[in-house]
Scaffold this active site. Sequence first.
Site, PDB file in Angstrom:
ATOM      1  N   THR A   1      -5.516  13.466   5.510  1.00  0.00           N
ATOM      2  CA  THR A   1      -4.121  13.580   5.977  1.00  0.00           C
ATOM      3  C   THR A   1      -3.987  14.827   6.852  1.00  0.00           C
ATOM      4  OG1 THR A   1      -3.454  12.578   3.893  1.00  0.00           O
ATOM      5  CG2 THR A   1      -1.700  13.467   5.279  1.00  0.00           C
TER       6      THR A   1
ATOM      7  N   LYS B   1       5.435   2.277  -2.908  1.00  0.00           N
ATOM      8  CA  LYS B   1       5.271   3.643  -3.418  1.00  0.00           C
ATOM      9  C   LYS B   1       5.539   3.634  -4.909  1.00  0.00           C
ATOM     10  CE  LYS B   1       4.739   7.794  -1.471  1.00  0.00           C
ATOM     11  NZ  LYS B   1       4.174   7.962  -0.122  1.00  0.00           N
TER      12      LYS B   1
ATOM     13  N   ASN C   1      -2.256  19.631  -0.662  1.00  0.00           N
ATOM     14  CA  ASN C   1      -3.365  18.923   0.009  1.00  0.00           C
ATOM     15  C   ASN C   1      -3.131  18.796   1.518  1.00  0.00           C
ATOM     16  OD1 ASN C   1      -4.265  16.029   1.079  1.00  0.00           O
ATOM     17  ND2 ASN C   1      -5.840  16.775  -0.325  1.00  0.00           N
TER      18      ASN C   1
ATOM     19  N   LYS D   1       4.841   3.057   8.398  1.00  0.00           N
ATOM     20  CA  LYS D   1       3.613   3.809   8.704  1.00  0.00           C
ATOM     21  C   LYS D   1       2.403   2.872   8.800  1.00  0.00           C
ATOM     22  CE  LYS D   1       3.333   7.517   6.197  1.00  0.00           C
ATOM     23  NZ  LYS D   1       3.020   8.447   5.083  1.00  0.00           N
TER      24      LYS D   1
ATOM     25  N   SER E   1      -7.421   5.705   3.694  1.00  0.00           N
ATOM     26  CA  SER E   1      -7.382   4.817   2.525  1.00  0.00           C
ATOM     27  C   SER E   1      -7.841   3.414   2.913  1.00  0.00           C
ATOM     28  CB  SER E   1      -5.951   4.712   1.974  1.00  0.00           C
ATOM     29  OG  SER E   1      -5.659   5.793   1.129  1.00  0.00           O
TER      30      SER E   1
ATOM     31  N   LYS F   1       0.848  -1.201   0.000  1.00  0.00           N
ATOM     32  CA  LYS F   1       0.000   0.000   0.000  1.00  0.00           C
ATOM     33  C   LYS F   1       0.874   1.237   0.000  1.00  0.00           C
ATOM     34  CE  LYS F   1      -3.993   2.138   0.456  1.00  0.00           C
ATOM     35  NZ  LYS F   1      -3.644   2.952  -0.736  1.00  0.00           N
TER      36      LYS F   1
END
Length: 426
Positions: free
Chosen positions: A193, A109, A224, A97, A359, A73
Amino acid sequence: MLSVTQMNAFLGNTLQLLRRSIELGGFPPELYEYLSRPKRILAVSIPVRLDGGGLAFFEGYRVQHNDALGPYKGGIRFHPEVSLADDVALATIMTLKDSLAGIPYGGAKGAVRVDPRRLSPRELEELSRGYVRAVAPLIGDELDIPAPDVGTNSQIMAWMADEYSKIAGRNVPGVFTAKPPELWGNPVREYSTGLGVAVIAVYAAKALWGSSDGKTAAIQGFGNVGRWTAYWLEKMGVKVVAVSDVNGTVYKRGGLVAAELIEKNRNARGPDLLSQVAKYNDASIAQDPGAVFGIDADILVPAALENAITEDNVKLVRAKLVVEGANGPTTPEAEKALYERGVVVVPDVLANAGGVVMSYLEWVENLQWVMWDEEETRARLEKIMADNFKRVHQRWVQEKGWTVRDAAYVIAVERIYRAMKARGWI
Ligand code: GLU
């Protein structure tokens, strides 16, 4: 490290932090050997027909770092200077994380070397769809689930989910997260976030000072993460006195009023929001983006890119609490200097986890085709963030001489280690 990856400062720093946490936690050195190498790297070339007629080729990657805890993820970054080493560092941070957050994911990523602002909407769509076709064999709703990162957004996730669904021959909502609410997304994801950063900042302020009321904050980066952090901090009674982006820094001693503007620009594409904030508050933009670091505020939130607070500018920092909205914004040397001055740094893996935790919630909805409303989702998100904070804080106060990052990383590594042990990998 795999030898195909050329080392750079960001990856070097990430591996240094990983090694330190493995030593501090008393884990076997073999674990470092495992986690300092991603399990798989995919490099792709994406052709895009330009509006002017020519063909451009963009280089992209998907790094799958570790899947001991579940499917891979992590987001996809579109940035002109992103390198494979950056992508490996970011994937490694995602593994930690996701583990710290207690969700059933490994870390990954993706990245494409492109300046998305220089592409037309049609070119950007072609690039997004091309990236999906290139990585399609290695992603999936139970295999590897991408999301946005710097330079990507919910519209790009919508194109990507659509492209993947076309390839699969059926709708696959759970393969990308942070999609727009119109396409199986959840309205909370857009600001999750920033909300998470604000929640963690408030908990940290309470732990340090007994209360967060009337405390001041300066925010570096107004994308963002930065803008929604500003929005939620303002809502939670923290005075946001400065915000910055690449164009400069806006400062107002009595606190900026920005929440309404941010809300209004929620769906606008690339608005020049910083100058609007300046105008609205009758303030001016100081040309120096770095001025934000030296602002007299209690809390500093670096919410742009890695390597923002370094040995060179750390002496400017006047805040007593740094909350990392970005991934890897504080170099280990800068963190050491801050630690010696008694400044507390709340690390990325804790502070900015609201994005990936949301998510996860969206993915759970998608896999079951259920839909939660905004309130219900937000309550779930805030609870997970609060629990994460408590766990890290508890460990941090127990261990003398540890940074908050040490506590967070050791907890994260421990969960991965246990899963690897149970599987017989180590
Ligand atoms: N790009 C975000 C991060 O760095 C979110 C990742 C996700 O939602 O998968 O945490």
